[in-house]
Scaffold this active site. Structure first.
Site, mmCIF file in Angstrom:
data_model
loop_
_atom_site.group_PDB
_atom_site.id
_atom_site.type_symbol
_atom_site.label_atom_id
_atom_site.label_comp_id
_atom_site.label_asym_id
_atom_site.label_seq_id
_atom_site.Cartn_x
_atom_site.Cartn_y
_atom_site.Cartn_z
ATOM 1 N N GLY A 162 0.868 -1.268 0.193
ATOM 2 C CA GLY A 162 -0.157 -0.110 0.217
ATOM 3 C C GLY A 162 0.741 1.227 0.020
ATOM 4 N N THR A 163 0.250 2.325 0.444
ATOM 5 C CA THR A 163 0.993 3.479 0.423
ATOM 6 C C THR A 163 2.037 3.594 1.444
ATOM 7 O OG1 THR A 163 -1.333 4.624 0.465
ATOM 8 C CG2 THR A 163 0.414 6.000 1.338
ATOM 9 N N LYS A 208 11.359 7.376 4.689
ATOM 10 C CA LYS A 208 12.234 7.323 5.862
ATOM 11 C C LYS A 208 13.511 6.971 5.352
ATOM 12 C CE LYS A 208 9.392 8.602 7.898
ATOM 13 N NZ LYS A 208 8.128 8.890 7.437
ATOM 14 N N GLY A 267 2.600 20.306 7.781
ATOM 15 C CA GLY A 267 1.981 19.120 8.648
ATOM 16 C C GLY A 267 3.349 18.098 8.494
ATOM 17 N N HIS A 318 22.921 3.777 31.758
ATOM 18 C CA HIS A 318 23.753 5.109 31.553
ATOM 19 C C HIS A 318 25.109 4.513 30.873
ATOM 20 C CE1 HIS A 318 25.620 8.617 32.858
ATOM 21 N NE2 HIS A 318 26.771 7.898 33.040
HETATM 22 P P1 FAD Z 1 -2.870 2.022 2.305
HETATM 23 O O1 FAD Z 1 -1.464 1.826 2.931
HETATM 24 O O2 FAD Z 1 -3.197 3.529 1.408
HETATM 25 O O3 FAD Z 1 -3.380 0.741 1.406
HETATM 26 C C1 FAD Z 1 -4.460 0.772 0.808
HETATM 27 C C2 FAD Z 1 -4.254 -0.145 -0.512
HETATM 28 O O4 FAD Z 1 -5.335 -0.596 -1.129
HETATM 29 C C3 FAD Z 1 -3.311 0.486 -1.627
HETATM 30 O O5 FAD Z 1 -2.555 -0.451 -2.158
HETATM 31 C C4 FAD Z 1 -4.444 0.783 -2.733
HETATM 32 O O6 FAD Z 1 -3.951 0.746 -3.913
HETATM 33 C C5 FAD Z 1 -5.416 -0.442 -2.478
HETATM 34 N N1 FAD Z 1 -6.713 -0.142 -2.795
HETATM 35 C C6 FAD Z 1 -7.448 0.652 -3.075
HETATM 36 N N2 FAD Z 1 -8.828 0.702 -3.536
HETATM 37 C C7 FAD Z 1 -8.615 -0.464 -3.658
HETATM 38 C C8 FAD Z 1 -9.643 -1.286 -4.621
HETATM 39 N N3 FAD Z 1 -10.764 -0.850 -4.839
HETATM 40 N N4 FAD Z 1 -9.317 -2.624 -5.059
HETATM 41 C C9 FAD Z 1 -8.045 -3.239 -4.565
HETATM 42 N N5 FAD Z 1 -7.207 -2.412 -3.998
HETATM 43 C C10 FAD Z 1 -7.615 -1.098 -3.588
HETATM 44 N N6 FAD Z 1 2.055 6.407 8.848
HETATM 45 C C11 FAD Z 1 3.222 6.019 9.772
HETATM 46 O O7 FAD Z 1 2.624 5.527 10.734
HETATM 47 N N7 FAD Z 1 4.599 6.263 9.782
HETATM 48 C C12 FAD Z 1 5.147 6.923 8.756
HETATM 49 O O8 FAD Z 1 6.085 7.320 9.109
HETATM 50 C C13 FAD Z 1 4.282 7.490 7.614
HETATM 51 N N8 FAD Z 1 4.973 8.122 6.827
HETATM 52 C C14 FAD Z 1 4.042 8.560 5.765
HETATM 53 C C15 FAD Z 1 4.843 8.962 4.639
HETATM 54 C C16 FAD Z 1 4.022 9.495 3.773
HETATM 55 C C17 FAD Z 1 4.844 10.253 2.313
HETATM 56 C C18 FAD Z 1 2.640 9.119 3.280
HETATM 57 C C19 FAD Z 1 2.075 9.544 2.215
HETATM 58 C C20 FAD Z 1 2.040 8.619 4.643
HETATM 59 C C21 FAD Z 1 2.665 8.291 5.509
HETATM 60 N N9 FAD Z 1 2.281 7.513 6.617
HETATM 61 C C22 FAD Z 1 2.999 7.014 7.655
HETATM 62 C C23 FAD Z 1 0.809 7.058 6.540
HETATM 63 C C24 FAD Z 1 0.508 5.905 6.368
HETATM 64 O O9 FAD Z 1 1.195 5.326 5.070
HETATM 65 C C25 FAD Z 1 -0.855 5.153 6.121
HETATM 66 O O10 FAD Z 1 -1.248 5.359 7.418
HETATM 67 C C26 FAD Z 1 -0.862 3.819 6.022
HETATM 68 O O11 FAD Z 1 -0.315 3.262 4.665
HETATM 69 C C27 FAD Z 1 -2.581 3.328 5.818
HETATM 70 O O12 FAD Z 1 -2.774 2.005 5.667
HETATM 71 P P2 FAD Z 1 -3.819 1.366 5.000
HETATM 72 O O13 FAD Z 1 -3.845 -0.038 4.916
HETATM 73 O O14 FAD Z 1 -5.087 1.994 5.503
HETATM 74 O O15 FAD Z 1 -3.961 1.945 3.378
HETATM 75 P P1 NAI Z 2 -1.402 16.785 8.176
HETATM 76 O O1 NAI Z 2 -2.564 16.636 8.253
HETATM 77 O O2 NAI Z 2 -0.241 16.295 8.994
HETATM 78 O O3 NAI Z 2 -0.909 18.444 7.938
HETATM 79 C C1 NAI Z 2 -1.471 19.156 6.653
HETATM 80 C C2 NAI Z 2 -1.228 20.598 7.242
HETATM 81 O O4 NAI Z 2 -1.614 21.554 6.139
HETATM 82 C C3 NAI Z 2 -1.725 21.171 8.357
HETATM 83 O O5 NAI Z 2 -0.973 21.767 9.180
HETATM 84 C C4 NAI Z 2 -3.225 21.884 7.928
HETATM 85 O O6 NAI Z 2 -3.379 23.203 8.788
HETATM 86 C C5 NAI Z 2 -2.275 22.598 6.720
HETATM 87 N N1 NAI Z 2 -3.275 23.002 5.447
HETATM 88 C C6 NAI Z 2 -4.509 22.464 5.406
HETATM 89 N N2 NAI Z 2 -5.152 23.095 4.230
HETATM 90 C C7 NAI Z 2 -4.383 24.159 4.004
HETATM 91 C C8 NAI Z 2 -4.221 25.056 2.853
HETATM 92 N N3 NAI Z 2 -5.288 25.183 1.973
HETATM 93 N N4 NAI Z 2 -3.206 25.795 2.914
HETATM 94 C C9 NAI Z 2 -2.075 25.755 3.720
HETATM 95 N N5 NAI Z 2 -2.102 24.853 4.643
HETATM 96 C C10 NAI Z 2 -2.909 23.993 4.868
HETATM 97 O O7 NAI Z 2 -1.134 16.083 6.801
HETATM 98 P P2 NAI Z 2 -0.094 15.626 5.731
HETATM 99 O O8 NAI Z 2 1.104 16.275 6.098
HETATM 100 O O9 NAI Z 2 -0.514 15.762 4.242
HETATM 101 O O10 NAI Z 2 -0.187 14.239 5.964
HETATM 102 C C11 NAI Z 2 -1.150 13.381 5.866
HETATM 103 C C12 NAI Z 2 -1.225 12.161 6.689
HETATM 104 O O11 NAI Z 2 -0.327 11.352 6.514
HETATM 105 C C13 NAI Z 2 -1.152 12.528 8.207
HETATM 106 O O12 NAI Z 2 -2.246 12.513 8.568
HETATM 107 C C14 NAI Z 2 -0.226 11.804 8.817
HETATM 108 O O13 NAI Z 2 -0.978 11.140 9.896
HETATM 109 C C15 NAI Z 2 0.325 10.694 7.729
HETATM 110 N N6 NAI Z 2 1.787 10.911 7.708
HETATM 111 C C16 NAI Z 2 2.284 10.394 8.609
HETATM 112 C C17 NAI Z 2 3.619 10.313 9.057
HETATM 113 C C18 NAI Z 2 4.518 10.008 10.399
HETATM 114 O O14 NAI Z 2 3.891 9.245 10.923
HETATM 115 N N7 NAI Z 2 5.660 10.304 10.481
HETATM 116 C C19 NAI Z 2 4.582 10.698 7.776
HETATM 117 C C20 NAI Z 2 3.790 11.534 6.714
HETATM 118 C C21 NAI Z 2 2.641 11.186 6.854
#
Ligand code: FAD
Ligand code: NAI
Length: 471
Positions: A46-47, A57, A188, A450
């Site tokens: 997935g994502t 990372k 964010g 420590h």
């Molecule tokens: P997803 O991982 O989005 O998986 C959903 C899957 O379902 C995908 O493969 C999609 O293609 C598939 N799918 C969708 N619709 C269908 C369909 N109709 N049929 C078949 N397949 C389908 N979270 C953390 O905890 N730590 C992090 O460091 C972190 N870093 C992130 C960095 C970035 C840049 C981003 C974008 C996100 C990050 N996240 C992080 C968030 C994390 O990736 C998501 O919370 C997590 O992947 C959610 O898992 P999920 O299984 O719900 O969905």
């Molecule tokens: P986010 O929800 O963390 O941050 C979005 C930011 O954009 C907020 O500060 C919000 O106030 C601002 N914003 C909203 N509308 C705006 C606008 N029109 N103009 C300017 N600022 C605006 O969302 P982000 O960073 O896109 O991440 C999405 C999700 O992915 C998060 O909810 C997070 O949980 C997950 N994620 C987790 C990571 C981790 O656990 N280390 C790493 C990356 C993503």
């Protein structure tokens, strides 16, 4: 013909879907996982594995080492002349991601999970249709269906993502060059993590945020310290600013924004723009109407203990309410499958940690001070700065502090907020303590090794009762 009747069919192969599939296999359920891959790619995970947690990372780690080598090595007596090889940095990222996604394939085989590559669609109670890349359709029957389809980046009217000049997180993970000027919309987690990557590699980074603070949801005292640290590294912040449009050309982007409180609009010229203002649940083409499920106004599937309004249909992960985090999806996956298998599934939503993997890192679990004040709950706080921690001093990494919040009457730990290098690896201690409903004194009286940075966690706990010894 293969038997396509299952106990559980899971739609989505991210951290929600793949963990659900593995747990179902472990519990002896006949299970299938349907996944279409990210952008039609053929890999599981997935994502998170393909375009989220893991590639981000990989770049954060590599870019941090690059910055250490260029900025800090000389000070500890290592003279080097580092040269960026971005192609190799991207290649090592892709290689690690490839190994991880293959690892899920292995776990599926080990746990007897049938994998279907293609788009899954619910076609009525107990029925899932899978359309493969070649257009062929397979029909599956299931006692229970688990939706784990995740989320997609949110859009912003007037800012058209083309992943050439105007990027979403996926585009920003794969840039072929270091931008001269990168403008990030949204302060964010994604904006600050990926903004850090490109700043470390040489870009000027400007972050435009709608609110008058960064990282909403983070404890305000920590967020202030975090912003100060990022600004000191050279990241520029425009808070309380509204983006009104972005025009991309072959060479760059003209971005217009104006103060939220009113005032003169301005134009910012950028080489690239990263739009990172949150993510939206992904239910496109899922056939929810065939079982009578209507997502809420924001597109989330509503659940009660992972059950949707349709009998035998469950939903977990980003597509449902709660933090959009991989470990939240994983927690729900296990609880949902155990409930389906007749066990007692449980998720403690109060103890889901959050981490920002920047430098310094920020990690927290439980309540912020703002939340406790809003609840009117009496609490005590203990703090300890890393400047007073011997390991942090020896390593020249004294940024940040630890703050522990405990109930004023019972001393139960209610929240822990850490900012500093490597705090992502230390927050788990407080998650365990809170799961056992520990008092801050339990942590304060636990022997810590420590010299380690973890001693700061103990010293902060001592601070709740006012007996911090080393600061
Ligand atoms: P997803 O991982 O989005 O998986 C959903 C899957 O379902 C995908 O493969 C999609 O293609 C598939 N799918 C969708 N619709 C269908 C369909 N109709 N049929 C078949 N397949 C389908 N979270 C953390 O905890 N730590 C992090 O460091 C972190 N870093 C992130 C960095 C970035 C840049 C981003 C974008 C996100 C990050 N996240 C992080 C968030 C994390 O990736 C998501 O919370 C997590 O992947 C959610 O898992 P999920 O299984 O719900 O969905
Ligand atoms: P986010 O929800 O963390 O941050 C979005 C930011 O954009 C907020 O500060 C919000 O106030 C601002 N914003 C909203 N509308 C705006 C606008 N029109 N103009 C300017 N600022 C605006 O969302 P982000 O960073 O896109 O991440 C999405 C999700 O992915 C998060 O909810 C997070 O949980 C997950 N994620 C987790 C990571 C981790 O656990 N280390 C790493 C990356 C993503």
């Amino acid at each position: 013909m293969a038997d396509t009747t299952y106990d559980v069919v899971i739609i989505g192969g991210g951290p929600g879907g793949y963990n659900a599939a593995i747990r179902a296999g472990q519990l002896g359920l006949r299970v299938a996982c349907v996944d279409k891959g990210i952008d039609g790619g053929g890999t599981l995970g997935g994502t998170c594995l393909n375009v989220g947690c893991m590639p981000s990372k990989a770049l954060l780690h590599a870019s941090e080492l690059y910055e250490l080598a260029t900025r800090d090595f000389a000070g500890i007596g290592i003279d080097v002349a580092p040269k960026l090889n971005l192609k190799q940095m991207q290649a090592q990222k892709a290689e690690s991601v490839g190994q991880l996604t293959k690892g899920i394939e292995f776990l599926f085989k080990k746990n007897k999970v049938d994998r279907y590559q293609g788009a899954g669609k619910i076609a009525g109670p107990g029925k899932v249709e899978v359309t493969g890349a070649d257009g062929a359709v397979a029909s599956l029957a299931a006692k229970d269906i688990v939706i784990a389809t995740g989320s997609l980046p949110s859009g912003l009217p007037g800012v058209e993502v083309d992943n050439r000049r105007i990027l979403d997180s996926t585009g920003a993970l794969s840039l072929p060059e270091v931008p001269g000027h990168l403008v990030v919309i949204g302060a964010g987690i994604i904006g600050l993590e990926l903004g850090s990557v490109w700043r470390r590699l040489g870009a000027k980074v400007t972050v435009v945020e709608f609110l008058d603070r960064i990282t909403p949801g983070m404890d305000a005292e920590v967020a202030k310290a975090f912003q100060r640290a990022l600004a000191k590294q050279g990241m520029d912040f425009k808070l309380g600013a509204k983006v009104t449009g972005a025009k991309a050309s072959k060479k760059g982007v003209s971005l217009t924004c104006e103060p939220v409180a009113g005032g003169a609009a301005e134009t910012i010229e950028a080489d690239y723009v990263l739009l990172a203002i949150g993510r939206r649940p992904y239910t496109d083409g899922l056939g929810l109407e065939s079982v009578g499920i209507t997502p809420d106004k924001r597109g989330f599937i509503e659940t009660d203990h992972w059950k949707t309004s349709a009998p035998g249909v469950w939903a977990i992960g980003d597509v449902t309410h709660g933090p959009m985090l991989a470990h939240k999806a994983e927690e729900e996956a296990v609880a949902c499958i155990e409930t389906i298998a007749g066990k007692a599934g449980h998720v403690n939503y109060g103890i889901i940690p959050s981490v920002v993997y920047t430098y310094p890192e920020v990690a927290w679990v439980g309540k912020t001070e703002e939340e406790l004040k809003a609840e009117g709950r009496a609490y005590k706080a203990g703090r300890f700065p890393f400047t007073a921690n011997s390991r942090a001093r020896i390593n020249h990494e004294t940024d940040g502090f630890v703050k522990v919040l405990a109930d004023a009457a019972t001393d139960e730990v209610l929240g822990a907020h850490l900012i500093g290098p490597s705090v992502s690896e230390m927050i788990g201690e407080y998650c365990v303590a809170m799961e056992f409903r520990a008092a801050s004194e339990d942590v304060a009286r636990t022997c810590h090794p420590h010299p380690t940075r973890s001693e700061a966690l103990r010293q902060a706990a001592m601070g709740v009762e006012g007996w911090t010894m080393q600061a």
